[in-house]
Design a protein around this motif. Sequence first.
Motif, short mmCIF file in Angstrom:
data_model
loop_
_atom_site.label_atom_id
_atom_site.label_comp_id
_atom_site.label_asym_id
_atom_site.label_seq_id
_atom_site.Cartn_x
_atom_site.Cartn_y
_atom_site.Cartn_z
N UNK A 1 -58.70 23.60 -6.12
CA UNK A 1 -59.56 24.12 -4.82
C UNK A 1 -60.56 22.83 -5.45
N UNK A 2 -60.71 23.31 -4.11
CA UNK A 2 -62.86 22.06 -4.12
C UNK A 2 -63.55 22.93 -4.14
N UNK A 3 -64.95 23.10 -4.76
CA UNK A 3 -66.19 23.65 -4.76
C UNK A 3 -67.02 23.47 -3.84
N UNK A 4 -67.97 23.80 -3.07
CA UNK A 4 -68.96 22.85 -2.14
C UNK A 4 -70.09 24.21 -2.41
N UNK A 5 -71.57 23.53 -2.33
CA UNK A 5 -73.01 24.35 -2.24
C UNK A 5 -72.58 24.57 -0.54
N UNK A 6 -73.37 25.91 0.14
CA UNK A 6 -73.42 26.20 0.88
C UNK A 6 -74.27 26.99 1.18
N UNK A 7 -75.12 26.56 2.10
CA UNK A 7 -76.49 27.09 2.68
C UNK A 7 -77.05 28.03 4.09
N UNK A 8 -77.58 28.64 3.92
CA UNK A 8 -77.70 30.07 5.29
C UNK A 8 -76.55 30.79 4.62
N UNK A 9 -76.26 30.57 3.92
CA UNK A 9 -76.29 32.73 3.97
C UNK A 9 -77.25 33.05 3.27
N UNK A 10 -76.79 34.78 4.43
CA UNK A 10 -78.46 35.58 4.52
C UNK A 10 -78.12 37.33 3.52
N UNK A 11 -76.75 37.27 3.48
CA UNK A 11 -76.55 38.18 2.83
C UNK A 11 -74.82 38.84 2.06
N UNK A 12 -74.95 39.72 1.25
CA UNK A 12 -73.56 39.49 0.42
C UNK A 12 -73.05 40.20 1.82
N UNK A 13 -72.92 41.12 2.38
CA UNK A 13 -72.30 41.55 3.99
C UNK A 13 -72.19 40.39 4.48
N UNK A 14 -73.10 39.54 4.99
CA UNK A 14 -72.50 38.66 6.45
C UNK A 14 -71.47 37.92 5.29
N UNK A 58 -72.50 30.64 12.23
CA UNK A 58 -73.63 31.85 11.54
C UNK A 58 -75.03 30.94 11.74
N UNK A 59 -74.98 29.18 11.52
CA UNK A 59 -75.96 28.83 10.99
C UNK A 59 -75.46 28.39 9.07
N UNK A 60 -74.23 27.60 8.94
CA UNK A 60 -74.54 27.96 7.69
C UNK A 60 -73.78 26.59 7.09
N UNK A 61 -74.12 25.93 6.46
CA UNK A 61 -73.68 24.45 5.65
C UNK A 61 -73.67 24.08 4.77
N UNK A 62 -72.52 23.19 5.31
CA UNK A 62 -71.60 22.23 3.40
C UNK A 62 -72.31 21.66 3.17
N UNK A 63 -72.91 21.55 2.01
CA UNK A 63 -73.36 20.23 1.17
C UNK A 63 -72.37 19.82 -0.02
N UNK A 64 -71.97 18.68 0.55
CA UNK A 64 -70.33 18.63 -0.22
C UNK A 64 -71.50 18.19 -1.66
N UNK A 65 -70.63 18.41 -2.71
CA UNK A 65 -71.55 18.15 -3.80
C UNK A 65 -70.59 16.89 -4.49
N UNK A 66 -71.11 15.61 -4.59
CA UNK A 66 -70.69 14.32 -4.98
C UNK A 66 -69.36 14.20 -4.39
N UNK A 334 -89.75 31.91 -0.70
CA UNK A 334 -88.93 31.25 -1.57
C UNK A 334 -87.58 30.66 0.05
N UNK A 335 -86.98 31.92 0.41
CA UNK A 335 -86.39 30.80 1.33
C UNK A 335 -87.73 30.60 3.03
N UNK A 368 -84.37 26.11 3.10
CA UNK A 368 -83.77 26.68 4.81
C UNK A 368 -82.88 27.54 4.54
N UNK A 369 -83.27 28.71 4.86
CA UNK A 369 -81.70 29.77 4.99
C UNK A 369 -81.44 30.13 6.53
N UNK A 370 -82.35 30.13 7.00
CA UNK A 370 -82.13 30.69 8.56
C UNK A 370 -82.88 29.19 9.65
#
Length: 384
Positions: A1-14, A58-66, A334-335, A368-370
């Motif tokens: 499994x590869x893991x990446x940071x994501x930006x733009x997650x608005x809530x747990x339900x989303x 849904x305006x969510x962005x993957x920010x690759x880690x290294x 913060x956001x 920026x989350x939105x």
Amino acid sequence: MNNYTVQGLHCANCTKIMEAKLHQLKNGDTIRLNYATSQIYLPEEIDLKAVKKILLSDKIQILENDVSDQKSGFEKEQAQHHSAREITKKHHHSHDHPVTGGSKAVKNIKFVFILNLTFSVVEFILGALFNSAAILSDAVHDLGDSLSIGSALFFQKFSAKEANERYSFGHRRFSLLGALITSIILIGGSILVIMNSIPLLFDPQPVNSRGMFWLSIVAIGINGYAAWLISKGTSKNEKVLNLHMLEDVLGWVGVLIVSIALEFTNWFILDPILSLVIASYILSKAIPNFLESAAVFLEVVPTGVDMKVLEDKIKLIPDVHAVSHLHMWSIDGEENALVVTVYLDSEDTQKQEQVKEDIRYLIKDANVTHSTIEIVVDEEFFIQ
């Protein structure tokens, strides 16, 4: 499994809804999205482009880690010459007493809130009876701490609620109300104390030094116990509160010293002097907090963000020749959120999506989350 940071997650339900969409992809049944850590876990055989496409809907962005080979070509080029920190400098924002953590931590914080509130009421009464401006000043201080803790406990329930039809950005701004209300009360109370203390500098009045002495002894004991109780906790909130309790202890040590001096002298001017010192200290903390909270409500550009630099960097993206309606503001301190209209010299949809991705990479350090990025194809370009 590869893991990446994501930006733009608005809530747990989303996050759960988006995870279900990703499970529909080929080999996507093991994909996991973690809202708490803003991480996505992908199997080796997954189509990363397909994942990005679904997330970007849904305006969510993957920010690759290294994983530099997976970054856009524009990002690689810009990384050689520029740093995202030219757009925004790292900064930290925290409210006076954010309330999170385990039930034991919350229980301890509630106890300190009740203790502080009760004792601040006693201080106001005895301060008036003892004719001590210093005690009244410290009463304002303790009341401010009580209101800060209490509002954090109260508004935390609302700020944790997810977005709905009425609050499309969620309820996070409720957490600012407590800080704003507390700051206003502290500023108003401190100004009243100062206005009352200044005349006493020119006409000092006798105070009940013995009453001050015994009240300060009791106050040191109560605040010392609260500091000891909170110090046993391991949460960040308890550590912050512990510092506040220790500050209160030091303030009462000052009252104790003044009361001893007044017991053997008639230097009654020491009482208003100490009152002014305490009130000035409160103002030095309350005014910046008020201005910071007010700036968020007024949708000021987040601290450290240079909009001119950001606009210039967006214009450097291939096929972009103009930018308009560029706005960035903070949702809760913060956001942050961003809207921008970008004019392109290309009708190629793939290039348009690449431009959107490049812009989101530019603002990744601005938390920026939105983000809403409107693409306009300039017809004048094709007329030429």
